[in-house]
Design a protein around this motif. Structure first.
Motif, PDB file in Angstrom:
ATOM      1  N   LEU A  71       0.812  -1.210   0.000  1.00 11.25           N
ATOM      2  CA  LEU A  71       0.000   0.000   0.000  1.00 11.25           C
ATOM      3  C   LEU A  71       0.854   1.273   0.000  1.00 11.25           C
ATOM      4  CD1 LEU A  71      -2.847  -0.997   2.461  1.00 11.25           C
ATOM      5  CD2 LEU A  71      -3.072  -0.503   0.023  1.00 11.25           C
ATOM      6  N   ASN A  72       2.080   1.181   0.500  1.00 14.11           N
ATOM      7  CA  ASN A  72       2.963   2.342   0.570  1.00 14.11           C
ATOM      8  C   ASN A  72       4.102   2.262  -0.439  1.00 14.11           C
ATOM      9  OD1 ASN A  72       1.942   3.946   2.966  1.00 14.11           O
ATOM     10  ND2 ASN A  72       2.079   1.876   3.812  1.00 14.11           N
ATOM     11  N   TRP A  73       3.920   1.457  -1.491  1.00 10.85           N
ATOM     12  CA  TRP A  73       5.006   1.237  -2.443  1.00 10.85           C
ATOM     13  C   TRP A  73       5.443   2.521  -3.137  1.00 10.85           C
ATOM     14  CZ3 TRP A  73       8.807  -1.741  -2.871  1.00 10.85           C
ATOM     15  CH2 TRP A  73       9.567  -1.754  -4.030  1.00 10.85           C
ATOM     16  N   ALA A  74       4.525   3.422  -3.437  1.00  8.60           N
ATOM     17  CA  ALA A  74       4.897   4.677  -4.102  1.00  8.60           C
ATOM     18  C   ALA A  74       5.861   5.467  -3.225  1.00  8.60           C
ATOM     19  CB  ALA A  74       3.655   5.505  -4.418  1.00  8.60           C
ATOM     20  N   TRP A  75       5.592   5.517  -1.921  1.00  7.12           N
ATOM     21  CA  TRP A  75       6.493   6.225  -1.005  1.00  7.12           C
ATOM     22  C   TRP A  75       7.852   5.528  -0.926  1.00  7.12           C
ATOM     23  CZ3 TRP A  75       9.037   4.808   3.428  1.00  7.12           C
ATOM     24  CH2 TRP A  75       9.640   5.842   4.129  1.00  7.12           C
ATOM     25  N   VAL A  76       7.845   4.204  -0.838  1.00 10.24           N
ATOM     26  CA  VAL A  76       9.101   3.444  -0.783  1.00 10.24           C
ATOM     27  C   VAL A  76       9.927   3.712  -2.039  1.00 10.24           C
ATOM     28  CG1 VAL A  76      10.098   1.110  -0.791  1.00 10.24           C
ATOM     29  CG2 VAL A  76       8.181   1.634   0.725  1.00 10.24           C
ATOM     30  N   LYS A  77       9.278   3.646  -3.177  1.00  9.05           N
ATOM     31  CA  LYS A  77       9.966   3.855  -4.444  1.00  9.05           C
ATOM     32  C   LYS A  77      10.521   5.277  -4.546  1.00  9.05           C
ATOM     33  CE  LYS A  77       9.176   3.795  -9.410  1.00  9.05           C
ATOM     34  NZ  LYS A  77       8.183   3.597 -10.465  1.00  9.05           N
ATOM     35  N   SER A  79      11.153   7.471  -2.149  1.00  8.22           N
ATOM     36  CA  SER A  79      12.215   7.704  -1.161  1.00  8.22           C
ATOM     37  C   SER A  79      13.509   7.019  -1.581  1.00  8.22           C
ATOM     38  CB  SER A  79      11.780   7.196   0.214  1.00  8.22           C
ATOM     39  OG  SER A  79      10.680   7.933   0.677  1.00  8.22           O
ATOM     40  N   SER A  80      13.386   5.807  -2.116  1.00  7.03           N
ATOM     41  CA  SER A  80      14.581   5.085  -2.580  1.00  7.03           C
ATOM     42  C   SER A  80      15.251   5.820  -3.733  1.00  7.03           C
ATOM     43  CB  SER A  80      14.217   3.672  -2.999  1.00  7.03           C
ATOM     44  OG  SER A  80      13.692   2.956  -1.910  1.00  7.03           O
ATOM     45  N   ILE A  81      14.455   6.340  -4.653  1.00  9.70           N
ATOM     46  CA  ILE A  81      15.018   7.110  -5.772  1.00  9.70           C
ATOM     47  C   ILE A  81      15.710   8.364  -5.247  1.00  9.70           C
ATOM     48  CG2 ILE A  81      14.407   8.502  -7.788  1.00  9.70           C
ATOM     49  CD1 ILE A  81      12.218   6.393  -8.377  1.00  9.70           C
ATOM     50  N   TYR A  83      17.124   8.856  -2.311  1.00  9.90           N
ATOM     51  CA  TYR A  83      18.346   8.556  -1.568  1.00  9.90           C
ATOM     52  C   TYR A  83      19.406   7.833  -2.398  1.00  9.90           C
ATOM     53  CZ  TYR A  83      15.745   9.915   2.570  1.00  9.90           C
ATOM     54  OH  TYR A  83      15.016  10.621   3.490  1.00  9.90           O
ATOM     55  N   PHE A  84      18.988   6.981  -3.319  1.00 12.68           N
ATOM     56  CA  PHE A  84      19.940   6.121  -4.018  1.00 12.68           C
ATOM     57  C   PHE A  84      20.020   6.372  -5.520  1.00 12.68           C
ATOM     58  CE2 PHE A  84      18.284   3.590  -0.381  1.00 12.68           C
ATOM     59  CZ  PHE A  84      19.413   3.691   0.406  1.00 12.68           C
ATOM     60  N   GLY A  85      19.201   7.257  -6.034  1.00 10.28           N
ATOM     61  CA  GLY A  85      19.257   7.594  -7.454  1.00 10.28           C
ATOM     62  C   GLY A  85      18.827   6.453  -8.349  1.00 10.28           C
ATOM     63  N   ASP A  86      19.539   6.319  -9.463  1.00  6.70           N
ATOM     64  CA  ASP A  86      19.167   5.310 -10.460  1.00  6.70           C
ATOM     65  C   ASP A  86      19.385   3.879  -9.987  1.00  6.70           C
ATOM     66  OD1 ASP A  86      18.424   7.295 -12.205  1.00  6.70           O
ATOM     67  OD2 ASP A  86      20.389   7.388 -13.189  1.00  6.70           O
ATOM     68  N   VAL A  91      19.717  -1.384  -4.768  1.00  7.81           N
ATOM     69  CA  VAL A  91      19.876  -1.184  -3.326  1.00  7.81           C
ATOM     70  C   VAL A  91      18.780  -1.921  -2.568  1.00  7.81           C
ATOM     71  CG1 VAL A  91      19.839   0.530  -1.482  1.00  7.81           C
ATOM     72  CG2 VAL A  91      21.115   0.999  -3.580  1.00  7.81           C
ATOM     73  N   LEU A  92      17.535  -1.824  -3.041  1.00  8.22           N
ATOM     74  CA  LEU A  92      16.439  -2.547  -2.383  1.00  8.22           C
ATOM     75  C   LEU A  92      16.649  -4.055  -2.463  1.00  8.22           C
ATOM     76  CD1 LEU A  92      13.210  -0.554  -3.293  1.00  8.22           C
ATOM     77  CD2 LEU A  92      14.473  -0.573  -1.148  1.00  8.22           C
TER      78      LEU A  92
END
Length: 113
Positions: A71-77, A79-81, A83-86, A91-92
């Motif tokens: 349900l929170n995948w958009a936020w995870v994605k 935030s990961s982008i 912090y970690f870019g491409d 990283v995940l």
């Protein structure tokens, strides 16, 4: 039911489930005695029954966490982008693999002890 209500209900259920798992873990670790020849009952349930409840609550917790992440995948994605870019997918993946390795090592350590 809208998405925010569902997220709220899942988060509240995660909290209640985690508190229940913790309390039963405390009971199994410190209150209900181990070993042979001792009274291993608490609130009319045997130690093994408490262990079964602990297991089922833990499996339910895993299901809830998967639903929470989904349900929170958009936020995870996002935030990961941020912090970690491409390399966010790599990283995940690395974190996921590392977590399974930690769980596997813990499982082996328990089996060897």
């Amino acid at each position: 039911m809208n998405k925010n209500t569902l997220k709220y209900l899942i988060d509240v259920t995660i909290f209640i489930d985690l508190c229940s798992i913790s309390i039963i873990g405390f009971l199994l670790g410190f209150i209900i005695p181990e070993g042979k020849g001792v009274d291993k009952y608490f609130l009319s349930l045997h130690r093994h029954q408490w262990g079964d409840i602990h297991l089922y609550l833990s499996l339910f917790f895993i299901f809830l966490i998967i639903a929470h992440i989904w349900l929170n995948w958009a936020w995870v994605k996002n935030s990961s982008i941020r912090y970690f870019g491409d390399n966010w997918k790599n990283v995940l993946r690395m974190f996921s693999i590392a977590w399974f390795i930690v769980l596997f090592i813990g499982w082996i350590a328990v089996k060897l002890s």
